[in-house]
Design a protein around this motif. Structure first.
Motif, short mmCIF file in Angstrom:
data_model
loop_
_atom_site.label_atom_id
_atom_site.label_comp_id
_atom_site.label_asym_id
_atom_site.label_seq_id
_atom_site.Cartn_x
_atom_site.Cartn_y
_atom_site.Cartn_z
N ASN A 1 0.86 -1.18 0.00
CA ASN A 1 0.00 0.00 0.00
C ASN A 1 0.90 1.23 0.00
N PRO A 2 0.81 2.08 -1.04
CA PRO A 2 1.68 3.26 -1.07
C PRO A 2 1.39 4.22 0.08
N ASN A 3 0.20 4.14 0.65
CA ASN A 3 -0.15 5.06 1.73
C ASN A 3 0.22 4.51 3.10
N GLN A 4 0.78 3.33 3.17
CA GLN A 4 1.08 2.72 4.47
C GLN A 4 2.05 3.59 5.27
N GLU A 5 3.09 4.04 4.64
CA GLU A 5 4.08 4.88 5.34
C GLU A 5 3.46 6.23 5.71
N ARG A 6 2.66 6.79 4.82
CA ARG A 6 2.01 8.07 5.10
C ARG A 6 1.06 7.95 6.29
N GLU A 7 0.32 6.83 6.36
CA GLU A 7 -0.60 6.64 7.48
C GLU A 7 0.15 6.49 8.80
N ARG A 8 1.33 5.85 8.73
CA ARG A 8 2.15 5.72 9.94
C ARG A 8 2.61 7.10 10.40
N VAL A 9 3.05 7.93 9.45
CA VAL A 9 3.49 9.28 9.78
C VAL A 9 2.31 10.10 10.29
N LEU A 10 1.16 9.91 9.69
CA LEU A 10 -0.04 10.66 10.09
C LEU A 10 -0.39 10.40 11.56
N GLY A 11 -0.17 9.16 12.00
CA GLY A 11 -0.45 8.82 13.39
C GLY A 11 0.49 9.50 14.38
N LEU B 1 1.72 12.62 13.94
CA LEU B 1 1.55 14.07 13.92
C LEU B 1 0.37 14.51 14.78
N ARG B 2 0.42 15.77 15.18
CA ARG B 2 -0.67 16.35 15.96
C ARG B 2 -1.88 16.51 15.03
N PRO B 3 -3.04 15.96 15.42
CA PRO B 3 -4.22 16.01 14.54
C PRO B 3 -4.58 17.44 14.14
N TYR B 4 -4.91 17.60 12.88
CA TYR B 4 -5.38 18.84 12.27
C TYR B 4 -4.34 19.95 12.22
N SER B 5 -3.07 19.61 12.39
CA SER B 5 -2.02 20.61 12.22
C SER B 5 -1.75 20.76 10.71
N ALA C 1 -1.21 18.21 5.32
CA ALA C 1 -0.39 17.95 4.13
C ALA C 1 -0.30 16.45 3.86
N VAL C 2 -0.06 15.66 4.90
CA VAL C 2 0.02 14.20 4.74
C VAL C 2 -1.35 13.64 4.38
N GLN C 3 -2.40 14.17 5.01
CA GLN C 3 -3.76 13.72 4.71
C GLN C 3 -4.11 13.99 3.24
N ASP C 4 -3.72 15.15 2.73
CA ASP C 4 -3.96 15.48 1.32
C ASP C 4 -3.20 14.53 0.39
N GLU C 5 -1.97 14.15 0.76
CA GLU C 5 -1.21 13.20 -0.05
C GLU C 5 -1.90 11.84 -0.08
N ILE C 6 -2.42 11.41 1.06
CA ILE C 6 -3.13 10.12 1.13
C ILE C 6 -4.37 10.15 0.25
N GLU C 7 -5.14 11.22 0.34
CA GLU C 7 -6.35 11.33 -0.47
C GLU C 7 -6.03 11.42 -1.96
N ALA C 8 -4.94 12.12 -2.31
CA ALA C 8 -4.54 12.22 -3.72
C ALA C 8 -4.14 10.84 -4.26
N GLU C 9 -3.43 10.07 -3.45
CA GLU C 9 -3.04 8.71 -3.88
C GLU C 9 -4.27 7.82 -4.03
N ASN C 10 -5.22 7.93 -3.10
CA ASN C 10 -6.45 7.15 -3.21
C ASN C 10 -7.24 7.54 -4.47
N ASP C 11 -7.29 8.83 -4.76
CA ASP C 11 -7.97 9.30 -5.98
C ASP C 11 -7.27 8.79 -7.23
N ARG C 12 -5.93 8.77 -7.20
CA ARG C 12 -5.18 8.27 -8.35
C ARG C 12 -5.45 6.78 -8.57
#
Length: 116
Positions: free
Chosen positions: A57-67, A69-73, A78-89
């Motif tokens: 899963n290309p988002n696996q590392e991003r989701e780990r980093v997302l966990g 980070l401080r929520p909604y910072s 930025a990481v959340q947008d990358e995850i959504e962009a990858e899911n859209d792709r």
């Protein structure tokens, strides 16, 4: 009475033999579109001796980093947008819309006109 039973039994046997098709003869069956098509051969599952490794899963590392980070910072967004962009792709690569299904609106016409 036995005679009538013998006649009835003979009649039923003759009728049954007329309705049974030979085993090697396979005729198509009318299908209503619901469920599995009875005219298609049965699906057999094949198991590979060495199954292919699961696609990473290309988002696996991003989701780990997302966990971490401080929520909604800003960094979290930025990481959340990358995850959504990858899911859209990924969805865009799987989604196929035929050209006939997409109706283009006429260029000069008002689409929100009256119903008259």
């Amino acid at each position: 009475m036995v005679r009538h039973g013998l006649v009835l039994l003979t009649f039923c046997a003759a009728l049954t033999s007329c309705t049974v098709a030979p085993a090697q003869e396979r005729r198509p069956i009318a299908w209503d579109g619901l469920g599995r098509d009875p005219n298609r051969p049965p699906v057999t599952k094949r198991r590979a001796a060495n199954p292919a490794p699961a696609q990473d899963n290309p988002n696996q590392e991003r989701e780990r980093v997302l966990g971490t980070l401080r929520p909604y910072s800003d960094a979290w967004w930025a990481v959340q947008d990358e995850i959504e962009a990858e899911n859209d792709r990924q969805l865009g690569s799987k989604l196929m819309i035929c050209p006939r299904c997409v109706q283009s609106s006429p260029q000069g016409e008002d689409v929100t006109g009256s119903i008259r």
